[in-house]
Design a protein around this motif. Structure first.
Motif, PDB file in Angstrom:
ATOM      1  N   GLY A 214     -62.148  74.306  -5.121  1.00 17.81           N
ATOM      2  CA  GLY A 214     -61.563  73.759  -3.900  1.00 17.81           C
ATOM      3  C   GLY A 214     -61.981  72.329  -3.661  1.00 17.81           C
ATOM      4  O   GLY A 214     -62.650  71.706  -4.485  1.00 17.81           O
ATOM      5  N   SER A 215     -61.572  71.822  -2.515  1.00 13.11           N
ATOM      6  CA  SER A 215     -61.867  70.437  -2.145  1.00 13.11           C
ATOM      7  C   SER A 215     -62.251  70.362  -0.683  1.00 13.11           C
ATOM      8  O   SER A 215     -61.854  71.201   0.124  1.00 13.11           O
ATOM      9  N   LEU A 216     -63.002  69.338  -0.361  1.00  9.29           N
ATOM     10  CA  LEU A 216     -63.367  69.061   1.023  1.00  9.29           C
ATOM     11  C   LEU A 216     -62.985  67.620   1.310  1.00  9.29           C
ATOM     12  O   LEU A 216     -63.314  66.718   0.534  1.00  9.29           O
ATOM     13  N   PHE A 217     -62.270  67.417   2.398  1.00  7.70           N
ATOM     14  CA  PHE A 217     -61.831  66.096   2.809  1.00  7.70           C
ATOM     15  C   PHE A 217     -62.413  65.807   4.182  1.00  7.70           C
ATOM     16  O   PHE A 217     -62.371  66.664   5.064  1.00  7.70           O
ATOM     17  N   VAL A 218     -62.928  64.607   4.373  1.00 13.53           N
ATOM     18  CA  VAL A 218     -63.444  64.187   5.672  1.00 13.53           C
ATOM     19  C   VAL A 218     -62.838  62.828   5.974  1.00 13.53           C
ATOM     20  O   VAL A 218     -62.889  61.921   5.141  1.00 13.53           O
ATOM     21  N   MET A 219     -62.242  62.702   7.167  1.00 12.92           N
ATOM     22  CA  MET A 219     -61.588  61.461   7.549  1.00 12.92           C
ATOM     23  C   MET A 219     -62.028  61.083   8.955  1.00 12.92           C
ATOM     24  O   MET A 219     -62.092  61.942   9.845  1.00 12.92           O
ATOM     25  N   SER A 220     -62.322  59.803   9.161  1.00 16.11           N
ATOM     26  CA  SER A 220     -62.681  59.307  10.486  1.00 16.11           C
ATOM     27  C   SER A 220     -61.471  59.342  11.402  1.00 16.11           C
ATOM     28  O   SER A 220     -60.373  58.969  10.996  1.00 16.11           O
ATOM     29  N   ILE A 221     -61.696  59.781  12.636  1.00 16.60           N
ATOM     30  CA  ILE A 221     -60.616  59.788  13.619  1.00 16.60           C
ATOM     31  C   ILE A 221     -60.783  58.580  14.538  1.00 16.60           C
ATOM     32  O   ILE A 221     -59.972  57.670  14.538  1.00 16.60           O
TER      33      ILE A 221
ATOM     34  N   VAL B  37     -51.246  65.239  -0.845  1.00 19.53           N
ATOM     35  CA  VAL B  37     -50.499  65.769   0.306  1.00 19.53           C
ATOM     36  C   VAL B  37     -51.458  66.038   1.462  1.00 19.53           C
ATOM     37  O   VAL B  37     -51.168  65.714   2.618  1.00 19.53           O
ATOM     38  N   VAL B  38     -52.608  66.620   1.164  1.00 16.61           N
ATOM     39  CA  VAL B  38     -53.608  66.882   2.203  1.00 16.61           C
ATOM     40  C   VAL B  38     -54.041  65.566   2.839  1.00 16.61           C
ATOM     41  O   VAL B  38     -54.069  65.433   4.077  1.00 16.61           O
ATOM     42  N   ALA B  39     -54.369  64.573   2.027  1.00 16.35           N
ATOM     43  CA  ALA B  39     -54.812  63.280   2.549  1.00 16.35           C
ATOM     44  C   ALA B  39     -53.726  62.623   3.401  1.00 16.35           C
ATOM     45  O   ALA B  39     -54.013  62.052   4.462  1.00 16.35           O
ATOM     46  N   TYR B  40     -52.481  62.710   2.974  1.00 17.66           N
ATOM     47  CA  TYR B  40     -51.369  62.133   3.725  1.00 17.66           C
ATOM     48  C   TYR B  40     -51.247  62.783   5.102  1.00 17.66           C
ATOM     49  O   TYR B  40     -51.155  62.103   6.129  1.00 17.66           O
ATOM     50  N   HIS B  41     -51.277  64.121   5.143  1.00 17.24           N
ATOM     51  CA  HIS B  41     -51.145  64.827   6.420  1.00 17.24           C
ATOM     52  C   HIS B  41     -52.366  64.630   7.311  1.00 17.24           C
ATOM     53  O   HIS B  41     -52.235  64.600   8.546  1.00 17.24           O
TER      54      HIS B  41
ATOM     55  N   ASN C  12     -49.886  72.414  13.308  1.00 21.76           N
ATOM     56  CA  ASN C  12     -48.902  71.813  12.410  1.00 21.76           C
ATOM     57  C   ASN C  12     -49.525  71.471  11.057  1.00 21.76           C
ATOM     58  O   ASN C  12     -48.936  71.726  10.005  1.00 21.76           O
ATOM     59  N   LEU C  13     -50.705  70.878  11.076  1.00 21.74           N
ATOM     60  CA  LEU C  13     -51.397  70.514   9.839  1.00 21.74           C
ATOM     61  C   LEU C  13     -51.616  71.749   8.980  1.00 21.74           C
ATOM     62  O   LEU C  13     -51.335  71.754   7.777  1.00 21.74           O
ATOM     63  N   ILE C  14     -52.092  72.813   9.597  1.00 28.81           N
ATOM     64  CA  ILE C  14     -52.399  74.044   8.861  1.00 28.81           C
ATOM     65  C   ILE C  14     -51.136  74.697   8.313  1.00 28.81           C
ATOM     66  O   ILE C  14     -51.104  75.153   7.172  1.00 28.81           O
TER      67      ILE C  14
END
Length: 167
Positions: free
Chosen positions: A105-112, A130-134, A22-24
């Motif tokens: 481009g960009s790279l996003f890393v988020m703790s789960i 939008v990427v950060a929100y999803h 879904n994210l992709i």
């Protein structure tokens, strides 16, 4: 998506595969995604090589870390470790997310949860908000189910998939 077949997986594992798909599919500009355990092992990933748009873009310019989910997992794990160390030195609490903006481009890393990380590589055209929100939606939905048992199941599933494909 390189995520292995969901046949035989628990409902929690199938749900995580669905959330990743879904994210992709819903966020334009995502090149690749990796979910990494706290010890740096790849648990779940997308494969930009399977995406026709990414293949076409790659012929014009590079799309990311060698096109390998393992490469993205390594980068995500390294950035995660670096930022956790920085947060400890600064004594400002745990890291929630990290973003690296580059020309192409960009790279996003988020703790789960408990050290697990979600990493997303986006194209230069992606909308970072939008990427950060999803990503936050993914983390909110996945965090409570990413138990040690599920991480073990996902890891074994990836290893079995690599063995079957001859990698």
């Amino acid at each position: 998506m390189t995520a292995p077949s969901t046949f035989g997986l628990s409902s929690e594992a199938r749900n995580l595969h669905w959330l990743l798909s879904n994210l992709i599919e819903e966020v334009p500009g995502i090149q690749s995604v990796a979910v990494v355990s706290s010890d740096g092992l790849l648990l779940l990933s997308s494969d930009p090589g399977q995406n026709e748009a990414a293949r076409e873009a790659r012929s014009e310019k590079p799309t990311g870390p060698r096109g390998s989910a393992a490469d993205l997992a390594t980068i995500v794990s390294g950035i995660g470790s670096l930022t956790v160390g920085a947060a400890k030195l600064m004594d400002y609490g745990p890291v929630k997310h990290t973003m690296v903006a580059m020309d192409e481009g960009s790279l996003f890393v988020m703790s789960i949860s408990d050290g697990s990380l979600l990493g997303v590589h986006g194209s230069a055209e992606c909308d970072m908000s939008v990427v950060a929100y999803h990503m936050a939606l993914f983390v909110g939905r996945a965090g409570h189910v990413l138990t040690p048992e599920l991480r073990t199941e996902l890891r074994k599933s990836l290893e079995g998939d690599a063995t079957r494909s001859g990698r």
